[in-house]
Scaffold this active site. Structure first.
Site, PDB file in Angstrom:
ATOM      1  N   HIS A  87      38.001 -37.477   4.357  1.00  0.00           N
ATOM      2  CA  HIS A  87      38.240 -38.574   5.292  1.00  0.00           C
ATOM      3  C   HIS A  87      37.913 -39.834   4.517  1.00  0.00           C
ATOM      4  CE1 HIS A  87      33.958 -39.197   5.464  1.00  0.00           C
ATOM      5  NE2 HIS A  87      33.827 -37.890   5.606  1.00  0.00           N
ATOM      6  N   THR A 134      31.068 -29.729   4.224  1.00  0.00           N
ATOM      7  CA  THR A 134      32.213 -29.586   3.317  1.00  0.00           C
ATOM      8  C   THR A 134      32.200 -28.253   2.569  1.00  0.00           C
ATOM      9  OG1 THR A 134      32.299 -31.980   3.131  1.00  0.00           O
ATOM     10  CG2 THR A 134      33.485 -30.729   1.453  1.00  0.00           C
ATOM     11  N   ASP A 192      30.323 -40.019  -0.062  1.00  0.00           N
ATOM     12  CA  ASP A 192      30.172 -40.234   1.382  1.00  0.00           C
ATOM     13  C   ASP A 192      28.736 -40.569   1.758  1.00  0.00           C
ATOM     14  OD1 ASP A 192      31.119 -39.748   4.313  1.00  0.00           O
ATOM     15  OD2 ASP A 192      29.358 -38.468   4.088  1.00  0.00           O
ATOM     16  N   SER A 245      33.338 -34.526   8.368  1.00  0.00           N
ATOM     17  CA  SER A 245      33.599 -33.657   7.216  1.00  0.00           C
ATOM     18  C   SER A 245      33.774 -32.201   7.608  1.00  0.00           C
ATOM     19  CB  SER A 245      32.455 -33.765   6.203  1.00  0.00           C
ATOM     20  OG  SER A 245      32.520 -35.002   5.549  1.00  0.00           O
TER      21      SER A 245
HETATM   22 ZN    ZN Z   1      30.334 -38.851   6.255  1.00  0.00          ZN
END
Ligand code: ZN
Length: 584
Positions: free
Chosen positions: A430, A245, A387, A184
């Protein structure tokens, strides 16, 4: 034959040597006109300064760059190993758009890279950008969220997600500069700087020296906005606000784990709105729960800088209605809990942090605050637990958080109805190796749970209900539920059921430091051991290399199409804001 072979070998060797020399930014970098970046050349061997010749478009580099780089005779690596000589020129900015071919020669070392320096139109297309990142958001999360939230009849969805109706779309390649796989940090950094980098890196190219904050920097979108506009900046996440992030909006470090320093980088930029978890890195070291190792009291420092602090949903609500200049919401010492735990199961750390706001409330509070600025704003909103729950393969939590993420997008779309000069981008950073393959039906015959997996025609439709119409299934532990599986995993027990007692912890470390199946799930009826297909150092499932699907709507969204490198997304953003407009 022998001569041909040795000639080939010689060529290969030569190419090998030449390739080892590095120039940052890398070949094929695209650079926003006038944006500052660090230029660095890393040579393989030690060369005296006068032996190093660098040209730009055929002329001595200092003519074009307007400054001379610092010469480092011997860069040192681990254990003081000599790595070679280097040239470094910090804060270089190129005011002329065009192609720049940089060539370095030093002894037998040579390297050439070409950059494209680009301008933007003079007039902005959009006043505001809302950039949604579902961390790890893969196609399966979207499909599962749609089925779970809206239902399906005779093969057609009974409703649409807010993200289903964004009119432009692109496939995004997420690979990093040193590997097809990615994390990330470098993926979000590519979106937020226009430069790809290496795993764990934020706002820098990863150079060869061990220090983590001397790597060649590139400008972040926050810095570009501060340099060229009076727009406000907002950062909203359900993760720690200094996690990779959200950090990518402002940070420069080779190591995403330097969270205490990243808080300082947020303080340098001072985004008008910061909402998320991660207060542990704001508190000075002697306060219980602090993860800082110094005496910096960032809560006090942000307050002094004009921020109103909110630590729970009620305080956020109060701040929303006030005339607060800047908003800092820290709702958890670590990552915030998932929607499933916050609103439905009351597991995780909800007992300790009972009144956390959700992503929808945080997004709406941010929009209220940021839209006070006539000049507009950039808002980044991250649905982080998509995530964080996909790693441990807790698909129910990941999908419920995808629904929450989608409801935040619905809020943004409502905002854009009255503010049509708003570009909305929805993407993942991702993907995960996850797929919906059918259903798990407790009423299917058979003793083994795998016999209850319905595939093809036998999958039928799951029996979630949403009687209260809140967009969330009334319960997730229904008798016929989605069968969602990961392509990769550590050793773990497959329980075939939602984890009602708190997020799944598939593996634990043994005395040898290897990750083995967590025995806590062993005795759940029907549980089976799945032997992992990842190295035993992996505690959870990992990221996939698969493309991300990006969607967008609003002014400038038409630039998203086909296949794009993650770094190219930045260009669409700065284009929409005209951050590289020709200036007199
Ligand atoms: Zn991750």
């Amino acid at each position: 034959m022998r001569t041909l072979l040795s000639a080939l070998a010689a060529t290969t060797l030569l190419t090998g040597a030449a390739q080892a020399t590095a120039i940052y930014p890398l070949d094929r970098a695209t650079i926003l006109v006038s944006s500052p970046f660090d230029f660095k050349i890393e040579l393989d061997a030690v060369h005296p300064e006068e032996e190093i010749a660098v040209t730009v478009n055929g002329k001595p580099y200092a003519e074009t760059f307007g400054a001379k780089a610092d010469y480092v005779a011997e860069e040192k690596g681990k254990d003081d190993a000599v790595l070679g000589s280097a040239l470094i020129l910090r804060d270089l900015a190129l005011a002329e758009p065009g192609s720049y071919t940089v060539e370095v020669r030093a002894g037998d070392e040579t390297r050439t890279v070409t950059w494209e320096v680009y301008a933007t139109p003079a007039a902005p297309k959009a006043r505001n950008i809302i950039f949604f990142v579902g961390d790890g958001l893969s196609v399966a999360h979207r499909t599962a969220a749609r089925i779970m939230s809206k239902g399906m009849t005779e093969g057609k969805a009974d409703g649409r997600l807010a993200m289903d109706d964004l009119d432009h779309m692109a496939f995004i390649g997420t690979s990093s500069t040193h590997s097809i796989a990615t994390d990330s940090a470098n993926t979000m950094s590519a979106y937020m700087t226009g430069h790809k980098s290496r795993v764990n890196a934020l706002g820098v190219y990863a150079d060869r020296t061990p220090p983590t904050q001397d790597d060649p920097k590139v400008e972040t979108i926050a810095e570009a906005l501060r340099r060229t506009t009076g727009k406000s900046i907002g950062v909203v996440s359900t993760a720690e606000i200094e996690d990779a992030t959200p950090a990518a909006v402002v940070a420069h470090t080779r190591k995403r784990g330097e969270k205490a320093d990243i808080v300082g980088m947020f303080h340098d930029i001072r985004p008008e709105v910061m909402l998320g978890g991660g207060s542990a890195y704001f508190l000075k070291s002697d306060i219980p729960g602090s993860k800082r190792k110094d005496d910096s009291d960032y809560v006090a420092m942000f307050r002094e800088a004009g921020y109103t602090l909110a630590t729970n949903a009620a305080e956020l609500d109060a701040a929303r209605g006030s005339d607060a200049e800047r908003l800092l919401g820290l709702f958890h010492t670590g990552n915030m809990d998932t929607k499933l735990d916050r609103s439905f199961l009351h597991q995780g750390t909800v007992g300790k942090f009972p009144n956390q706001p959700g992503l929808v409330e945080m997004t709406e509070a941010a929009l209220d605050q940021l839209s006070k600025n006539e000049e507009g704003f950039f808002l980044m909103v991250e649905g982080a637990s998509i995530d964080k729950m996909s790693h441990p393969m807790d698909w129910d939590r990941a999908v419920i958080d995808t629904i929450e993420f989608d409801q935040a997008i619905a809020s943004a779309r409502a905002f854009a109805e009255t503010h049509p000069d708003t570009l909305i981008v929805v993407t993942g950073d991702h993907t995960h190796g996850v797929s919906v393959i059918g259903t798990i039906d407790d009423d299917k015959p058979g003793d083994e749970m795998r016999e209850k997996v319905g595939t093809y025609d036998a999958a039928g439709f799951p029996n979630y209900t949403d009687a209260d119409g809140d967009g969330y299934p009334d319960r997730i532990d229904v008798s016929r539920r989605l069968a969602i599986f990961s392509s990769n995993f550590p050793d773990h027990y497959e329980t075939w059921r939602p984890k009602m007692d708190g997020p799944f912890e598939p593996s634990v470390q043994n005395e040898k430091g290897e990750y083995v199946a967590n025995e806590a799930y062993k005795d759940i009826p029907g549980a089976v051991l799945r032997v992992g297909n990842l190295p035993k150092s992996a505690d959870t499932a990992v990221h996939a290399v698969d493309d991300v699907v990006l969607q967008a709507t609003g002014p400038g969204a038409e630039e998203f199409k086909g296949y794009m490198e993650q770094s190219d997304v930045y260009r669409v953003l700065v284009d929409a804001f005209a951050l590289g407009a020709p200036r007199n």
